[in-house]
Design an enzyme around this catalytic site. Sequence first.
Site, short mmCIF file in Angstrom:
data_model
loop_
_atom_site.label_atom_id
_atom_site.label_comp_id
_atom_site.label_asym_id
_atom_site.label_seq_id
_atom_site.Cartn_x
_atom_site.Cartn_y
_atom_site.Cartn_z
N SER A 1 0.82 -1.21 0.00
CA SER A 1 0.00 0.00 0.00
C SER A 1 0.86 1.26 0.00
CB SER A 1 -0.93 0.00 1.22
OG SER A 1 -1.78 -1.14 1.19
N ASN A 2 1.97 1.24 0.74
CA ASN A 2 2.84 2.42 0.80
C ASN A 2 3.57 2.67 -0.51
OD1 ASN A 2 2.76 3.60 3.60
ND2 ASN A 2 3.11 1.45 4.08
N GLY B 1 0.92 -6.05 10.45
CA GLY B 1 0.97 -5.08 9.37
C GLY B 1 1.28 -3.67 9.80
N SER C 1 -3.03 -6.33 8.48
CA SER C 1 -2.89 -4.92 8.82
C SER C 1 -4.10 -4.36 9.55
CB SER C 1 -2.64 -4.09 7.55
OG SER C 1 -1.44 -4.46 6.93
N LYS D 1 0.12 -11.20 5.90
CA LYS D 1 0.34 -9.89 6.50
C LYS D 1 -1.03 -9.36 6.87
CE LYS D 1 1.41 -5.07 5.72
NZ LYS D 1 1.48 -3.98 4.72
#
Length: 327
Positions: A77-78, A222, A198, A196
């Site tokens: 996402s980053n 996450g 989050s 993962k």
Amino acid sequence: MLVPRVWSSVRPGLSKVLSRALGGWPSGEGRRMDLSGIYPPVTTPFTATAEVDYGKLQENLHKLGTFPFRGFVVQGSNGEFPFLTSSERLEVVSRARQALPKDKLLLAGSGCESTQATVEMTVSMAQVGADAAMVVTPCYYRGRMSSAALVHHYTKVADLSPIPVVLYSVPANTGLDLPVDAVVTLSQHPNIVGIKDSGGDVTRIGLIVHKTRSQDFQVLAGSAGFLLASYAVGAVGGVCALANVLGAQVCQLERLCLTGQWEDAQKLQHRLIEPNTAVTRRFGIPGLKKTMDWFGYYGGPCRSPLQELSPAQEEALRLDFARNGWH
């Protein structure tokens, strides 16, 4: 420019790769990858004209490589992956692999909305250097994404992937939690090695650890905000945005948890909660990139439609770090 070359080198062989997979690809060659450790989900740097700055990406990775991370995540996402073209996504993976030592795992976000597109992207990312694929839940038709639909999707991807698959549940972005029952079913697949998570629900993380304990399946937190709690219930590491700016501190928290120094771990965890919230839920990727600029990395602009922080937001971001002793 290398982007077209990487894409053109992948596409001609894709049909052959998928045909081989359909005929019985040895998924991950039967290996179960050990995911234990900390991973920064690296940002994608852009120039002032919104082009991907691959040089800055490699500079950031060289600097981050001085910390004892287990590996790195690209196109999470980053990494602003929804804003990149297919060729840019592959080029980011290729450049990251070139910049990293071979002993650092490279997890690449290969998720797309359709199963077919996800398979193609996963195979392509494997060809340009990814060690494992991190596959986010498809979510555009979230009302139809039942446990059965998601199990079918991930099973097909894992069947055809030449590298291990890591499930990725990020409800803040997708509006969809990967159901625990689906995770338990998928944990039995020989080429699905972990998740993962989050969502920040430590009870859920503990339940996943408990219900998959008979499988060789690992859980990564996450976010750094609940890293200590995740270790306490059996997670093996974390993919932590905050590690892009406070890498030494996140790795220190990992060591304290693994060596049972819970009192010191608690004190450090407390000092990381506000900064972590600032670069995730509160100010998101623009906040993370601004903080990277302050801490000696290249953050730079985001790609539209993400907007830069206002001066007031920048000051609030700075205070969230300063009041906890991080300057």
